[in-house]
Design a protein around this motif. Sequence first.
Motif, PDB file in Angstrom:
ATOM      1  N   GLY A 536      28.125  32.517  38.166  1.00  0.00           N
ATOM      2  CA  GLY A 536      28.761  31.897  37.010  1.00  0.00           C
ATOM      3  C   GLY A 536      28.680  32.698  35.739  1.00  0.00           C
ATOM      4  N   GLY A 537      28.276  33.970  35.830  1.00  0.00           N
ATOM      5  CA  GLY A 537      28.201  34.802  34.642  1.00  0.00           C
ATOM      6  C   GLY A 537      29.567  35.370  34.272  1.00  0.00           C
ATOM      7  N   GLU A 538      29.559  36.370  33.402  1.00  0.00           N
ATOM      8  CA  GLU A 538      30.803  37.005  33.004  1.00  0.00           C
ATOM      9  C   GLU A 538      31.497  37.618  34.221  1.00  0.00           C
ATOM     10  OE1 GLU A 538      32.241  36.866  30.166  1.00  0.00           O
ATOM     11  OE2 GLU A 538      30.630  35.835  29.100  1.00  0.00           O
ATOM     12  N   SER A 539      32.810  37.682  34.182  1.00  0.00           N
ATOM     13  CA  SER A 539      33.600  38.145  35.314  1.00  0.00           C
ATOM     14  C   SER A 539      33.733  39.665  35.295  1.00  0.00           C
ATOM     15  CB  SER A 539      34.988  37.490  35.282  1.00  0.00           C
ATOM     16  OG  SER A 539      35.783  37.942  36.341  1.00  0.00           O
ATOM     17  N   GLY A 540      33.343  40.306  36.393  1.00  0.00           N
ATOM     18  CA  GLY A 540      33.495  41.748  36.478  1.00  0.00           C
ATOM     19  C   GLY A 540      33.019  42.273  37.822  1.00  0.00           C
ATOM     20  N   TRP A 541      33.617  43.370  38.282  1.00  0.00           N
ATOM     21  CA  TRP A 541      33.244  43.982  39.563  1.00  0.00           C
ATOM     22  C   TRP A 541      33.892  45.345  39.690  1.00  0.00           C
ATOM     23  CZ3 TRP A 541      35.891  39.191  39.474  1.00  0.00           C
ATOM     24  CH2 TRP A 541      37.287  39.292  39.562  1.00  0.00           C
ATOM     25  N   TRP A 542      33.496  46.089  40.700  1.00  0.00           N
ATOM     26  CA  TRP A 542      34.195  47.311  41.069  1.00  0.00           C
ATOM     27  C   TRP A 542      35.153  46.984  42.212  1.00  0.00           C
ATOM     28  CZ3 TRP A 542      28.902  47.883  39.834  1.00  0.00           C
ATOM     29  CH2 TRP A 542      28.639  48.737  38.758  1.00  0.00           C
ATOM     30  N   ALA A 543      36.417  47.330  42.044  1.00  0.00           N
ATOM     31  CA  ALA A 543      37.427  47.144  43.086  1.00  0.00           C
ATOM     32  C   ALA A 543      37.689  48.500  43.731  1.00  0.00           C
ATOM     33  CB  ALA A 543      38.713  46.577  42.491  1.00  0.00           C
ATOM     34  N   ILE A 544      37.479  48.593  45.044  1.00  0.00           N
ATOM     35  CA  ILE A 544      37.569  49.857  45.765  1.00  0.00           C
ATOM     36  C   ILE A 544      38.657  49.747  46.831  1.00  0.00           C
ATOM     37  CG2 ILE A 544      36.300  51.558  47.123  1.00  0.00           C
ATOM     38  CD1 ILE A 544      33.723  50.334  45.937  1.00  0.00           C
ATOM     39  N   SER A 545      39.667  50.612  46.734  1.00  0.00           N
ATOM     40  CA  SER A 545      40.750  50.606  47.708  1.00  0.00           C
ATOM     41  C   SER A 545      40.292  51.275  48.994  1.00  0.00           C
ATOM     42  CB  SER A 545      41.968  51.341  47.139  1.00  0.00           C
ATOM     43  OG  SER A 545      41.734  52.748  47.139  1.00  0.00           O
ATOM     44  N   PRO A 546      41.035  51.123  50.094  1.00  0.00           N
ATOM     45  CA  PRO A 546      40.639  51.758  51.361  1.00  0.00           C
ATOM     46  C   PRO A 546      40.474  53.274  51.260  1.00  0.00           C
ATOM     47  CG  PRO A 546      42.296  50.084  51.766  1.00  0.00           C
ATOM     48  CD  PRO A 546      42.195  50.219  50.272  1.00  0.00           C
ATOM     49  N   SER A 547      41.212  53.921  50.346  1.00  0.00           N
ATOM     50  CA  SER A 547      41.108  55.378  50.204  1.00  0.00           C
ATOM     51  C   SER A 547      40.088  55.794  49.164  1.00  0.00           C
ATOM     52  CB  SER A 547      42.473  55.970  49.839  1.00  0.00           C
ATOM     53  OG  SER A 547      42.896  55.492  48.570  1.00  0.00           O
ATOM     54  N   GLY A 548      39.419  54.819  48.537  1.00  0.00           N
ATOM     55  CA  GLY A 548      38.351  55.158  47.602  1.00  0.00           C
ATOM     56  C   GLY A 548      38.712  55.057  46.140  1.00  0.00           C
ATOM     57  N   ASP A 549      39.972  54.774  45.795  1.00  0.00           N
ATOM     58  CA  ASP A 549      40.326  54.571  44.386  1.00  0.00           C
ATOM     59  C   ASP A 549      39.504  53.412  43.846  1.00  0.00           C
ATOM     60  OD1 ASP A 549      42.214  56.610  44.117  1.00  0.00           O
ATOM     61  OD2 ASP A 549      43.797  55.375  44.980  1.00  0.00           O
ATOM     62  N   THR A 550      38.805  53.647  42.750  1.00  0.00           N
ATOM     63  CA  THR A 550      37.829  52.682  42.250  1.00  0.00           C
ATOM     64  C   THR A 550      38.121  52.325  40.805  1.00  0.00           C
ATOM     65  OG1 THR A 550      36.143  53.587  43.734  1.00  0.00           O
ATOM     66  CG2 THR A 550      35.361  52.277  41.871  1.00  0.00           C
ATOM     67  N   ARG A 551      38.101  51.032  40.527  1.00  0.00           N
ATOM     68  CA  ARG A 551      38.302  50.534  39.164  1.00  0.00           C
ATOM     69  C   ARG A 551      37.144  49.617  38.802  1.00  0.00           C
ATOM     70  NH1 ARG A 551      42.280  46.855  38.724  1.00  0.00           N
ATOM     71  NH2 ARG A 551      42.852  47.399  36.590  1.00  0.00           N
ATOM     72  N   VAL A 553      36.293  46.610  36.812  1.00  0.00           N
ATOM     73  CA  VAL A 553      37.139  45.522  36.309  1.00  0.00           C
ATOM     74  C   VAL A 553      36.285  44.528  35.534  1.00  0.00           C
ATOM     75  CG1 VAL A 553      38.640  43.606  36.977  1.00  0.00           C
ATOM     76  CG2 VAL A 553      38.782  45.778  38.202  1.00  0.00           C
ATOM     77  N   VAL A 554      36.779  44.118  34.393  1.00  0.00           N
ATOM     78  CA  VAL A 554      36.129  43.073  33.603  1.00  0.00           C
ATOM     79  C   VAL A 554      37.198  42.108  33.125  1.00  0.00           C
ATOM     80  CG1 VAL A 554      35.060  42.602  31.361  1.00  0.00           C
ATOM     81  CG2 VAL A 554      34.061  44.283  32.858  1.00  0.00           C
ATOM     82  N   GLY A 555      36.864  40.830  33.106  1.00  0.00           N
ATOM     83  CA  GLY A 555      37.783  39.845  32.535  1.00  0.00           C
ATOM     84  C   GLY A 555      39.024  39.666  33.375  1.00  0.00           C
ATOM     85  N   GLU A 556      40.168  39.690  32.713  1.00  0.00           N
ATOM     86  CA  GLU A 556      41.433  39.360  33.362  1.00  0.00           C
ATOM     87  C   GLU A 556      42.018  40.570  34.081  1.00  0.00           C
ATOM     88  OE1 GLU A 556      43.920  37.533  30.437  1.00  0.00           O
ATOM     89  OE2 GLU A 556      42.423  36.051  29.909  1.00  0.00           O
ATOM     90  N   ASP A 557      41.219  41.179  34.975  1.00  0.00           N
ATOM     91  CA  ASP A 557      41.648  42.311  35.788  1.00  0.00           C
ATOM     92  C   ASP A 557      41.985  43.528  34.936  1.00  0.00           C
ATOM     93  OD1 ASP A 557      41.991  43.533  38.214  1.00  0.00           O
ATOM     94  OD2 ASP A 557      44.108  43.073  38.352  1.00  0.00           O
ATOM     95  N   TYR A 558      41.266  43.710  33.843  1.00  0.00           N
ATOM     96  CA  TYR A 558      41.466  44.904  33.046  1.00  0.00           C
ATOM     97  C   TYR A 558      40.710  46.058  33.676  1.00  0.00           C
ATOM     98  CZ  TYR A 558      43.212  41.617  29.601  1.00  0.00           C
ATOM     99  OH  TYR A 558      43.914  40.641  28.959  1.00  0.00           O
ATOM    100  N   GLY A 559      41.243  47.281  33.476  1.00  0.00           N
ATOM    101  CA  GLY A 559      40.805  48.404  34.282  1.00  0.00           C
ATOM    102  C   GLY A 559      39.521  49.079  33.896  1.00  0.00           C
ATOM    103  N   MET A 560      38.762  48.594  32.940  1.00  0.00           N
ATOM    104  CA  MET A 560      37.457  49.224  32.731  1.00  0.00           C
ATOM    105  C   MET A 560      36.441  48.183  32.300  1.00  0.00           C
ATOM    106  SD  MET A 560      37.407  52.145  33.826  1.00  0.00           S
ATOM    107  CE  MET A 560      35.955  52.971  33.293  1.00  0.00           C
ATOM    108  N   SER A 561      36.081  48.169  31.030  1.00  0.00           N
ATOM    109  CA  SER A 561      35.019  47.296  30.560  1.00  0.00           C
ATOM    110  C   SER A 561      35.366  46.798  29.168  1.00  0.00           C
ATOM    111  CB  SER A 561      33.690  48.054  30.526  1.00  0.00           C
ATOM    112  OG  SER A 561      33.828  49.191  29.705  1.00  0.00           O
ATOM    113  N   ARG A 562      34.534  45.929  28.637  1.00  0.00           N
ATOM    114  CA  ARG A 562      34.733  45.523  27.254  1.00  0.00           C
ATOM    115  C   ARG A 562      33.374  45.487  26.579  1.00  0.00           C
ATOM    116  NH1 ARG A 562      36.570  39.390  28.397  1.00  0.00           N
ATOM    117  NH2 ARG A 562      34.638  38.644  29.281  1.00  0.00           N
ATOM    118  N   SER A 563      33.393  45.592  25.275  1.00  0.00           N
ATOM    119  CA  SER A 563      32.121  45.614  24.564  1.00  0.00           C
ATOM    120  C   SER A 563      32.260  44.884  23.245  1.00  0.00           C
ATOM    121  CB  SER A 563      31.669  47.052  24.309  1.00  0.00           C
ATOM    122  OG  SER A 563      32.567  47.678  23.419  1.00  0.00           O
ATOM    123  N   LEU A 564      31.151  44.502  22.701  1.00  0.00           N
ATOM    124  CA  LEU A 564      31.088  43.836  21.410  1.00  0.00           C
ATOM    125  C   LEU A 564      30.083  44.569  20.542  1.00  0.00           C
ATOM    126  CD1 LEU A 564      30.672  40.185  22.712  1.00  0.00           C
ATOM    127  CD2 LEU A 564      32.802  41.244  21.987  1.00  0.00           C
TER     128      LEU A 564
END
Length: 652
Positions: A536-551, A553-564
């Motif tokens: 139930g914490g903040e939303s975020g993960w690494w998404a890894i495609s079958p060929s290894g492309d890695t993103r 992801v934080v929040g609404e599927d944005y491609g890196m991170s966010r900070s305050l």
Amino acid sequence: NGTYAARAGNAADRSLLLATLLTKQKIAVRYAMGTLSDEAAGKLADRVFAPSADSMSEKAKNTGDSAPSPFTARVQARATRDFANITTALGDRMPKTAMTRHDLIAEVKSHVWLQAKVGDDWVDLDSSFADAAPGKHYCEPQQTADALPADRFQQITLRLTVERLDGGKLTTATALEQTSPAADLADRQIFVLHQPASGLKGLGGAVGGSNADALVPVLWIDGQAKPGTPVDFANTAGEKAAAPKAGAVGDALSALSAAPDEPAAPTTAAAQLVAEYLDTEITRPGGPAIKHRRVLIDRAGAAWRATGTHDAAKLRPLARNAQGPIDAQTIHNLQISTGAHDMWSYASAMNSLATGDGPTEQSTDFAEQAWPIAMQNLATVMWADGVLVPAMNQSGENSAARFYCDSPRLVLFSLSAQAVGTETELATQIDLMHDTVRGVAKDTAGATAAARGKLWYGVAEGALEHEITAEQAFAMGATPYVESTSALAGDGALSLVDTAHPAQIASAAPADTAPRMQVAAARGDTLVVPAGVMQGGESGWWAISPSGDTRAVVGEDYGMSRSLYRGAPGGQGGGSPAAASRAHPNYNGGTGQGSGRGPAPRGGNMQSKARTGGNEYLTILMTVSIPNWISFCVVTYSVVIVVFLVTKELYR
């Protein structure tokens, strides 16, 4: 220009460069096209694996300086920790497939080279092969042309899509669109913003009105502005807001550009705004199109869409200030990179900025005020192109593979501000919309190394975004809290989530997390998720495609991170470039932990906030779309700090 700066390029790139050089010498040229034999294509493919004389290891050997800077050391330490944790979590699920030399041969068989007019003859000048010589060709020409055909270029389409709820049904419409060759957009100043229809005097006198919620999207590229169809930002169908007061906003907008080719058409309030997206599409010769969607504004969320019942009453109301909807007051700077950059020109530009040739308090010209923003953002992009990718091609584990960007990198930087009492709150966002590296293995035995390298690139980019945002916050005198995928993971446990784990997805919280996981899993991605997210914490993960492309992801599927980050009222930043390079407590040795965390605002994948007060200059945004007062020197100082770090590393 990119081929010249990189001292490398494919057959079409090399031909374009040679054609430019010869044309300047008044020598007539034309392009020849044909199909290489398997043997010739194999020789060309082998050049990908030839050692580069310009590798970072060779530079270090020549200068005797091989130690990384403190900043690079922090990025490397964070990436190394995350990579180890991710590979442990993946276990035998590590990507093992990648492109091989055999695949590359099929790709390079369609060949192009240059011919020059010498007397009455056309002489072949094929610069792609190691044994090239004037008059030598490697296949018979099947076609010649005075200009390289358009289908040989990668193209980029930028599209602003508006989603509305009309009679209980979701509809989409294009508000703004432009397609250009990627080469024409690389390293350009590209901005996406919204303007009040009543203020667009310089963008067409036919556009106007008294509704403050009718805002016109504008695509601004190196001084040329293209307006789109007005978007109604009313919270409910038929709702109208009073027009904002006239003033500097309308006056500054008049300077954006001459009238457009076609005046934008007025919008109606028959449908209710749900979301607005920036859609990008990259088309490549002989390859599939690459499509990405970036949420700019979303009143619904993934959970609302997943229900299938579109209840207008549950849409998020758009917050407003005296100038209209706050969500639409963000300026988005799109950086498009196609590889190497002209560092000399960049250094000259930064010297001009640092020595006082930048914008002034009295400036109302958008181009002058947007310039420092674009220069800072370009510095972030240049680090990956000039440091990370070359480092991946050194000897070691990845010697069995070569890595390069085979499509443009698209990075979106967003900047907004709003008044909070007597202070101004500044928010910045960074989103790597499309940021992948191609890994080519010499043979099937090297496929694992290529896939691991692609995974490393994505993880390292996540570490870069985390650390560079903390640098910016520190330079502005703020206490940073960086909320990235890396920070969410910390040193804790990671879970694997994919289509084989439906129960895990269903149990994820908060509400929007599970639907986003389902979409990612349906694409075939494996998600490496910090344990706290599943609890139930903040939303975020690494998404890894079958060929290894890695993103990351934080929040609404944005491609890196966010900070305050927030500075104390009256704070204008402090320290020096040297001080900014020091390890300081808020980095916590690369553990991803932080303090002073505030509430996470909606929007943005890497979002930072700073509050400033006291004696402030005219904001660089005030005359554009955000009529608030921000410290210009804070932004400028942040530019200088980041540029110092990047240029120092690139010039090593």
